[in-house]
Write an enzyme that holds these catalytic residues in place. Structure first.
Site, PDB file in Angstrom:
ATOM      1  N   GLN A  70       0.800  -1.179   0.014  1.00  0.00           N
ATOM      2  CA  GLN A  70       0.036   0.044  -0.105  1.00  0.00           C
ATOM      3  C   GLN A  70       0.935   1.438   0.163  1.00  0.00           C
ATOM      4  OE1 GLN A  70      -2.114   1.961   3.151  1.00  0.00           O
ATOM      5  NE2 GLN A  70      -4.111   1.240   2.349  1.00  0.00           N
ATOM      6  N   CYS A 100      -6.289   7.147   5.209  1.00  0.00           N
ATOM      7  CA  CYS A 100      -5.758   7.257   6.380  1.00  0.00           C
ATOM      8  C   CYS A 100      -6.196   8.813   6.925  1.00  0.00           C
ATOM      9  CB  CYS A 100      -4.283   7.398   6.258  1.00  0.00           C
ATOM     10  SG  CYS A 100      -3.449   7.534   7.796  1.00  0.00           S
ATOM     11  N   LYS A 139      -7.996   1.815  -1.279  1.00  0.00           N
ATOM     12  CA  LYS A 139      -8.754   1.791   0.117  1.00  0.00           C
ATOM     13  C   LYS A 139      -9.057   3.149   0.394  1.00  0.00           C
ATOM     14  CE  LYS A 139      -8.212  -0.518   4.707  1.00  0.00           C
ATOM     15  NZ  LYS A 139      -7.845   0.737   5.396  1.00  0.00           N
ATOM     16  N   ASN A 200     -15.039  -3.185   5.036  1.00  0.00           N
ATOM     17  CA  ASN A 200     -14.257  -3.085   5.926  1.00  0.00           C
ATOM     18  C   ASN A 200     -14.710  -2.276   7.498  1.00  0.00           C
ATOM     19  OD1 ASN A 200     -11.354  -1.201   6.832  1.00  0.00           O
ATOM     20  ND2 ASN A 200     -11.373  -3.401   7.156  1.00  0.00           N
ATOM     21  N   GLY A 201     -14.021  -2.789   8.588  1.00  0.00           N
ATOM     22  CA  GLY A 201     -14.453  -2.028   9.761  1.00  0.00           C
ATOM     23  C   GLY A 201     -15.323  -2.797  10.674  1.00  0.00           C
ATOM     24  N   ASP A 202     -14.750  -3.130  11.665  1.00  0.00           N
ATOM     25  CA  ASP A 202     -15.271  -3.807  13.007  1.00  0.00           C
ATOM     26  C   ASP A 202     -15.873  -5.263  12.393  1.00  0.00           C
ATOM     27  OD1 ASP A 202     -14.963  -1.382  14.231  1.00  0.00           O
ATOM     28  OD2 ASP A 202     -17.272  -0.659  13.386  1.00  0.00           O
ATOM     29  N   GLY A 224      -8.887  -6.068   9.981  1.00  0.00           N
ATOM     30  CA  GLY A 224      -7.625  -5.642  10.419  1.00  0.00           C
ATOM     31  C   GLY A 224      -7.498  -5.954  12.034  1.00  0.00           C
ATOM     32  N   ARG A 225      -8.058  -5.197  12.856  1.00  0.00           N
ATOM     33  CA  ARG A 225      -7.966  -5.488  14.249  1.00  0.00           C
ATOM     34  C   ARG A 225      -8.651  -6.729  14.805  1.00  0.00           C
ATOM     35  NH1 ARG A 225     -10.884   0.123  15.912  1.00  0.00           N
ATOM     36  NH2 ARG A 225     -12.014  -0.715  13.996  1.00  0.00           N
TER      37      ARG A 225
HETATM   38  C1  LIG Z   1      -3.004   0.478  14.144  1.00  0.00           C
HETATM   39  C2  LIG Z   1      -3.583   0.772  12.867  1.00  0.00           C
HETATM   40  C3  LIG Z   1      -2.885   1.065  11.586  1.00  0.00           C
HETATM   41  C4  LIG Z   1      -3.577   1.121  10.691  1.00  0.00           C
HETATM   42  N1  LIG Z   1      -2.931   1.673   9.435  1.00  0.00           N
HETATM   43  C5  LIG Z   1      -3.323   1.685   8.199  1.00  0.00           C
HETATM   44  C6  LIG Z   1      -2.638   1.678   6.871  1.00  0.00           C
HETATM   45  O1  LIG Z   1      -1.350   1.698   7.072  1.00  0.00           O
HETATM   46  N2  LIG Z   1      -3.292   1.837   5.865  1.00  0.00           N
HETATM   47  C7  LIG Z   1      -4.469   1.847   5.601  1.00  0.00           C
HETATM   48  O2  LIG Z   1      -5.219   1.953   4.526  1.00  0.00           O
HETATM   49  N3  LIG Z   1      -5.355   1.890   6.919  1.00  0.00           N
HETATM   50  C8  LIG Z   1      -4.731   1.679   7.928  1.00  0.00           C
HETATM   51  N4  LIG Z   1      -5.640   1.327   9.165  1.00  0.00           N
HETATM   52  C9  LIG Z   1      -6.958   1.026   9.014  1.00  0.00           C
HETATM   53  C10 LIG Z   1      -7.138  -0.455   8.678  1.00  0.00           C
HETATM   54  O3  LIG Z   1      -6.764  -0.929   7.590  1.00  0.00           O
HETATM   55  C11 LIG Z   1      -8.993  -0.649   8.796  1.00  0.00           C
HETATM   56  O4  LIG Z   1      -9.282   0.039   8.042  1.00  0.00           O
HETATM   57  C12 LIG Z   1      -9.518  -0.108  10.139  1.00  0.00           C
HETATM   58  O5  LIG Z   1      -8.666  -0.606  11.392  1.00  0.00           O
HETATM   59  C13 LIG Z   1     -10.786  -0.429  10.191  1.00  0.00           C
HETATM   60  O6  LIG Z   1     -10.875  -2.282   9.976  1.00  0.00           O
HETATM   61  P1  LIG Z   1     -10.981  -2.961  11.388  1.00  0.00           P
HETATM   62  O7  LIG Z   1     -12.198  -2.733  12.121  1.00  0.00           O
HETATM   63  O8  LIG Z   1     -10.916  -4.306  10.724  1.00  0.00           O
HETATM   64  O9  LIG Z   1      -9.734  -3.022  12.023  1.00  0.00           O
HETATM   65  C14 LIG Z   1      -4.844   1.082  10.324  1.00  0.00           C
HETATM   66  C15 LIG Z   1      -5.730   0.871  11.475  1.00  0.00           C
HETATM   67  C16 LIG Z   1      -5.000   0.629  12.872  1.00  0.00           C
HETATM   68  C17 LIG Z   1      -5.853   0.088  13.954  1.00  0.00           C
END
Ligand SMILES: Cc1cc2nc3c(=O)[nH]c(=O)nc-3n(C[C@H](O)[C@H](O)[C@H](O)COP(=O)(O)O)c2cc1C
Length: 314
Positions: A70, A100, A139, A200-202, A224-225
């Site tokens: 990315q 971001c 994204k 995406n998200g949660d 992600g998380r």
């Molecule tokens: C610690 C952290 C770092 C992240 N870094 C990036 C990143 O480098 N690029 C990006 O597009 N999103 C980044 N995100 C967002 C995640 O890719 C994702 O969109 C967001 O956490 C929601 O998804 P989740 O609920 O599955 O975590 C980051 C999120 C977290 C928590």
């Protein structure tokens, strides 16, 4: 199962790009649980042009597995050059960060700030897609704030400029990480384009996967998380039908020790230990005496001792 340009993915649940988390060691661990694809951390396009050691390490290819890098930035030409460097270094796919929310990034007019300048966004997308042969994806978020929910427009612009897939984190930039991801909104994006759309998200469980897909009508999910301390979530999702994937403490310990070794190899002893503490916190979460374990590991800077602590605890 999921087609992104000329790439055929085995599954439609992908590991999200996460700064400070989805580094080479983490991607190596996650890949064994077979997500469709793993994304690197966001890499600044200007840093890529310098090709310094630290940045090149960040785009290290995940061995024998589809790997996406990315990139972030706001200069179309530099973004195109950065994408080329990633392609030359083995990336299977380039993802453009337009989501971001962090001040440092948006003040440089990159990340989600690009959603406010559709012309610049379009120039960046065009420059990147015409610079590389591999597929380019995007994204982004719902929009900048509740008064500018332009993700469906951005998605159409992206598709017209050769983008092969779009991921939507169902929050606005101004929400940062507050509230809940709006999976239903993602359907609006899905209806505006022909290319695959990911929600995406949660998304933290099999039930979330099902609900998010149902509400959004998306082609897949990005997690992600939900993978923190639980990289096997991808295997759990895959095995849902059979409902047979159960991880025991011994397997968990082997995964953690393997992750630890990879982290030390990648970062060296001191940084390798320090950057691993957060993972150990997540791996031990909700287990008996995890507070005491965390207290001990946070003081330990010796690889052998730390391995012993991990062995004893798990
Ligand atoms: C610690 C952290 C770092 C992240 N870094 C990036 C990143 O480098 N690029 C990006 O597009 N999103 C980044 N995100 C967002 C995640 O890719 C994702 O969109 C967001 O956490 C929601 O998804 P989740 O609920 O599955 O975590 C980051 C999120 C977290 C928590």
């Amino acid at each position: 199962m999921l087609k992104i340009g000329n790439l055929k993915l085995e599954s439609n649940y992908l590991l999200a790009p996460m700064s400070g988390i989805s580094d080479y060691p983490y991607r190596e661990i996650v890949k064994s649980f077979k997500p469709g694809l793993v994304f690197s951390e966001m890499i600044a396009s200007r840093a890529l042009l310098e090709q310094n050691k630290k940045t090149m390490k960040m785009i290290k290819r995940t061995d024998n597995f589809l790997s996406a890098v990315q990139i972030a930035g706001c200069d179309p030409e530099i973004m195109g050059e950065a994408a080329k460097i990633c392609e030359e270094n083995g990336a299977d796919l380039i993802d453009i960060n337009m989501g971001c929310p962090v001040k440092k990034v948006v003040n440089g007019y990159a990340g989600s700030a690009l959603m406010r300048d559709e012309l610049l966004a379009s120039n960046i997308l065009k420059s990147v897609t015409s610079s590389v042969k591999i597929p380019v994806t995007l994204k982004t978020r719902k929009g900048w704030d509740d008064n500018s929910l332009n993700a469906p427009i951005i998605a159409k612009i992206a598709e017209d400029n050769g983008i092969k897939m779009i991921t939507i984190h169902g929050r606005t930039r101004c929400q940062m990480f507050k509230g809940k991801s709006d999976w239903k909104f993602v359907e609006k994006v899905k209806n505006s384009v022909q290319i695959p759309v990911l929600v995406n998200g949660d998304i933290n469980s099999i039930r979330d996967v099902k609900e998010a897909l149902k509400e959004s009508n998306a082609d897949g999910v990005m997690i992600g998380r939900g993978s923190y301390g639980r990289p096997w979530i991808f295997q759990e999702i895959k095995n849902n039908k059979e409902n047979q994937f159960k991880i025991d403490l011994k397997e968990k310990k082997d995964i953690i020790l393997n992750h630890f070794e990879l982290n030390i190899e990648h970062y060296g002893q001191e940084i390798g230990i320090k950057t691993f503490r957060k993972h150990l916190g997540w791996y031990s979460r909700s287990l008996d005496n995890s507070n005491e374990f965390r207290f001990k590991i946070n003081k330990c800077l010796d690889k052998t001792k730390l391995k012993r602590l991990i062995n004893d605890f798990f």
